[in-house]
Design a protein around this motif. Structure first.
Motif, mmCIF file in Angstrom:
data_model
loop_
_atom_site.group_PDB
_atom_site.id
_atom_site.type_symbol
_atom_site.label_atom_id
_atom_site.label_comp_id
_atom_site.label_asym_id
_atom_site.label_seq_id
_atom_site.Cartn_x
_atom_site.Cartn_y
_atom_site.Cartn_z
ATOM 1 N N VAL A 1 -1.258 15.069 -43.991
ATOM 2 C CA VAL A 1 -0.724 14.769 -45.559
ATOM 3 C C VAL A 1 -2.011 15.704 -46.166
ATOM 4 O O VAL A 1 -1.726 16.248 -47.315
ATOM 5 N N THR A 2 -3.382 15.478 -45.642
ATOM 6 C CA THR A 2 -4.522 15.701 -46.330
ATOM 7 C C THR A 2 -4.714 17.242 -45.893
ATOM 8 O O THR A 2 -5.732 17.733 -46.459
ATOM 9 N N PHE A 3 -3.855 17.782 -45.290
ATOM 10 C CA PHE A 3 -4.033 19.287 -44.973
ATOM 11 C C PHE A 3 -3.929 20.079 -46.185
ATOM 12 O O PHE A 3 -4.592 20.873 -46.679
ATOM 13 N N GLY A 4 -2.871 19.681 -46.823
ATOM 14 C CA GLY A 4 -2.622 20.220 -48.265
ATOM 15 C C GLY A 4 -3.845 20.014 -49.440
ATOM 16 O O GLY A 4 -4.165 20.887 -50.178
ATOM 17 N N HIS A 5 -4.270 18.765 -49.151
ATOM 18 C CA HIS A 5 -5.417 18.179 -50.300
ATOM 19 C C HIS A 5 -6.619 19.036 -49.901
ATOM 20 O O HIS A 5 -7.316 19.623 -50.764
ATOM 21 N N PHE B 1 2.950 9.291 -50.500
ATOM 22 C CA PHE B 1 4.347 10.121 -51.123
ATOM 23 C C PHE B 1 3.712 10.966 -52.241
ATOM 24 O O PHE B 1 4.357 12.187 -52.465
ATOM 25 N N MET B 2 2.768 10.647 -53.145
ATOM 26 C CA MET B 2 2.366 11.130 -54.399
ATOM 27 C C MET B 2 1.636 12.351 -53.782
ATOM 28 O O MET B 2 1.650 13.483 -54.542
ATOM 29 N N PHE B 3 1.029 12.448 -52.732
ATOM 30 C CA PHE B 3 0.139 13.483 -52.119
ATOM 31 C C PHE B 3 1.247 14.561 -51.892
ATOM 32 O O PHE B 3 1.053 15.918 -52.176
ATOM 33 N N MET B 4 2.364 14.175 -51.332
ATOM 34 C CA MET B 4 3.467 15.073 -50.787
ATOM 35 C C MET B 4 3.980 15.702 -52.239
ATOM 36 O O MET B 4 4.064 16.993 -52.079
ATOM 37 N N VAL B 5 4.324 15.021 -53.101
ATOM 38 C CA VAL B 5 4.824 15.405 -54.539
ATOM 39 C C VAL B 5 3.992 16.390 -55.090
ATOM 40 O O VAL B 5 4.204 17.590 -55.524
ATOM 41 N N LYS B 6 2.693 16.234 -55.273
ATOM 42 C CA LYS B 6 1.644 16.849 -55.514
ATOM 43 C C LYS B 6 1.496 18.297 -55.029
ATOM 44 O O LYS B 6 1.422 19.395 -55.707
ATOM 45 N N LEU C 1 -0.873 14.129 -60.937
ATOM 46 C CA LEU C 1 -0.708 13.176 -60.014
ATOM 47 C C LEU C 1 -1.638 12.723 -59.118
ATOM 48 O O LEU C 1 -1.611 11.919 -58.212
ATOM 49 N N GLN C 2 -2.907 12.958 -59.322
ATOM 50 C CA GLN C 2 -4.056 12.783 -58.465
ATOM 51 C C GLN C 2 -4.144 11.283 -58.704
ATOM 52 O O GLN C 2 -4.722 10.533 -57.994
ATOM 53 N N MET C 3 -3.873 10.860 -59.882
ATOM 54 C CA MET C 3 -4.070 9.397 -60.377
ATOM 55 C C MET C 3 -3.357 8.574 -59.315
ATOM 56 O O MET C 3 -3.645 7.448 -59.027
ATOM 57 N N PHE C 4 -2.140 9.071 -59.009
ATOM 58 C CA PHE C 4 -1.433 8.119 -58.014
ATOM 59 C C PHE C 4 -1.450 8.800 -56.490
ATOM 60 O O PHE C 4 -1.036 7.788 -55.568
ATOM 61 N N ALA C 5 -2.149 9.561 -56.208
ATOM 62 C CA ALA C 5 -2.448 10.412 -54.931
ATOM 63 C C ALA C 5 -3.872 9.655 -54.503
ATOM 64 O O ALA C 5 -4.113 8.647 -53.784
ATOM 65 N N TYR C 6 -4.523 10.423 -54.528
ATOM 66 C CA TYR C 6 -6.276 10.339 -54.199
ATOM 67 C C TYR C 6 -6.680 9.035 -54.831
ATOM 68 O O TYR C 6 -7.443 8.321 -54.073
ATOM 69 N N LEU D 1 3.128 26.643 -48.993
ATOM 70 C CA LEU D 1 4.423 26.062 -48.644
ATOM 71 C C LEU D 1 4.489 25.457 -47.120
ATOM 72 O O LEU D 1 4.968 24.373 -47.160
ATOM 73 N N ILE D 2 3.383 26.055 -46.242
ATOM 74 C CA ILE D 2 3.178 25.517 -45.175
ATOM 75 C C ILE D 2 2.493 23.986 -45.449
ATOM 76 O O ILE D 2 2.851 22.888 -44.636
ATOM 77 N N SER D 3 1.485 23.908 -46.389
ATOM 78 C CA SER D 3 0.985 22.858 -46.695
ATOM 79 C C SER D 3 1.939 21.637 -47.224
ATOM 80 O O SER D 3 1.635 20.587 -46.890
ATOM 81 N N ALA D 4 3.077 22.111 -48.017
ATOM 82 C CA ALA D 4 3.907 21.140 -48.417
ATOM 83 C C ALA D 4 4.674 20.533 -47.384
ATOM 84 O O ALA D 4 5.045 19.150 -47.326
ATOM 85 N N LEU D 5 5.245 21.327 -46.252
ATOM 86 C CA LEU D 5 6.035 20.722 -45.228
ATOM 87 C C LEU D 5 5.127 20.014 -44.440
ATOM 88 O O LEU D 5 5.800 18.878 -44.051
ATOM 89 N N LEU D 6 3.762 20.142 -44.064
ATOM 90 C CA LEU D 6 3.121 19.306 -43.498
ATOM 91 C C LEU D 6 3.071 17.891 -43.993
ATOM 92 O O LEU D 6 2.692 16.964 -43.473
ATOM 93 N N SER D 7 2.957 17.895 -45.358
ATOM 94 C CA SER D 7 2.805 16.699 -46.123
ATOM 95 C C SER D 7 3.825 15.961 -46.138
ATOM 96 O O SER D 7 3.988 14.688 -45.867
ATOM 97 N N VAL D 8 5.305 16.407 -46.054
ATOM 98 C CA VAL D 8 6.523 15.776 -45.625
ATOM 99 C C VAL D 8 6.303 15.217 -44.255
ATOM 100 O O VAL D 8 6.605 13.883 -44.072
#
Length: 386
Positions: free
Chosen positions: A220-224, A281-286, A305-310, A366-373
């Motif tokens: 998940v945090t790969f994208g972050h 989940f909100m990390f994934m959406v972000k 959306l950081q308020m609901f993620a990190y 796109l790769i980061s979004a897929l890894l988040s899922v």
């Protein structure tokens, strides 16, 4: 509640988050100014995170065994060492290899402090000194936000003085950590347990589901990590500049305060395991929104959306460790969960710069979004009931 201790702890978080903003938040901008390519910037950031993953467990295991006074001294020493290294970086004209090695070390030391500083708030509580971690960490986010806005503007005119500002923040943070000074407990071990802390190998055997959760968090945090490390490249791909980046980082950081301030209430009401699942989940959406963004306004919304993620994940993860890990292994647990973010950032740093150079910003996101899922699914099924 000990108001004096709360003020000092909050100030240390405020100043520490300022150092994170300077060292990590604007690392890519600073290194770009020094003439580094995206691929090399990625390697530098990755190496800093790799060293962090080595430093953190070793120092955490040490901190689990020694007195509060020694842990306090360890944090102060790391801050002052960083200040000295930043002084060398600024005042001495180094060749690119030495400059890169020094920057890697500064980055690693800066990140290593995080679990040590975070764990202190819960350690204080175990001695009867109530400290509001959520409020302190939220104020740290405000500090990060303010610095992001200011540095984004300063980067367009005088980015070279960043190390000088960073030196000041490190020294001030060390002073406030020194001011904690609770004489009644300074020679007592932080975990107050008579049981010996176990080795890292035994820890992994003992907490198998926790280790699976760490793997999910890494994905998940790969994208972050990718967005944090290469945010200027993301912004530039949408025709933005460092000032626009500063605004975007400001939005993400400033919205963290209200959520972090009430995080303990939310955790108690909805249960810590549910809060962690929601935050991931909100990390994934972000990350997905950042991928599909076609202008800076979508980026700004994604940053909200950081308020609901990190903002939810950090206090919830600290509290989660406090609930499921035995007292004598608390700092090790905090360190490993924090290391998960670091490892995610390592992979993002190593591959991000290279991928951006080869396939562009869009496909990298796109790769980061897929890894988040993938990471969310793994983490969702490995979070334990407390």
């Amino acid at each position: 509640m000990n108001l004096k201790l709360n003020f000092r702890y909050s100030m240390s978080q405020i100043l520490y988050c300022a150092t994170l903003c300077l060292t990590i938040g604007f690392a890519s901008v600073y290194l770009q100014d020094k003439g580094y390519s995206n691929s090399v910037i990625g390697i530098i950031l990755a190496m800093g995170n790799v060293i962090t993953t080595i430093f953190q467990p070793i120092l955490a295991t040490y901190a689990d065994k020694v007195s509060y006074k020694k842990v306090n001294l360890l944090i102060i020493s790391l801050l002052l060492i960083n200040a000295c290294l930043l002084g060398i970086l600024y005042f001495i004209n180094l060749n690119k290899i030495l400059f890169s090695l020094l920057f890697i070390l500064i980055l690693a030391i800066n990140l290593t402090i995080t679990p040590l500083l975070n764990s202190l708030s819960f350690s204080f509580e175990s001695f009867g000194y109530k400290v509001s971690f959520g409020v302190a960490r939220g104020l740290g986010s405000v500090s990060y936000a303010v610095f992001s806005m200011g540095l984004g503007i300063l980067a367009t005119t005088n980015i070279k003085i960043f190390p000088l500002i960073n030196i000041l923040m490190n020294i001030l943070c060390a002073i406030f950590v020194k001011l904690y000074s609770i004489k009644e407990i300074e020679n007592v071990s932080l975990n107050k347990s008579e049981n010996k802390s176990i080795s890292l190998k035994d820890f992994i055997k003992k907490y198998k589901k926790f280790i699976i959760l760490i793997f999910g968090v890494i994905c998940v945090t790969f994208g972050h990590g990718l967005i944090n490390n290469f945010f200027i490249q993301v912004v530039q791909s949408l025709n933005g500049n460092s000032s626009d980046m500063g605004k975007a980082v400001f939005i993400a950081a400033i919205v963290e305060l209200p959520i972090m301030a009430i995080s303990i209430k939310l955790i108690r009401k909805f249960k810590v395991e549910n809060v962690i699942k929601f935050s991931l989940f909100m990390f994934m959406v972000k990350h997905t929104l950042t991928f599909i963004a076609w202008n800076m306004y979508i980026i700004y919304f994604a940053q909200l959306l950081q308020m609901f993620a990190y903002a939810l994940y950090i206090p919830a993860s600290v509290y989660y460790v406090y609930k499921i890990i035995d007292k004598e292994e608390q700092i090790t647990g905090q360190s490993l969960l924090n290391t998960a973010i670091t490892i995610g950032s390592v992979f993002a740093s190593f591959t991000g710069g290279i991928l951006i150079d080869i396939i562009g910003v869009k496909y990298t996101l796109l790769i980061s979004a897929l890894l988040s899922v993938i990471g969310f699914v793994v983490a969702f099924n490995s979070v334990e009931r407390t």
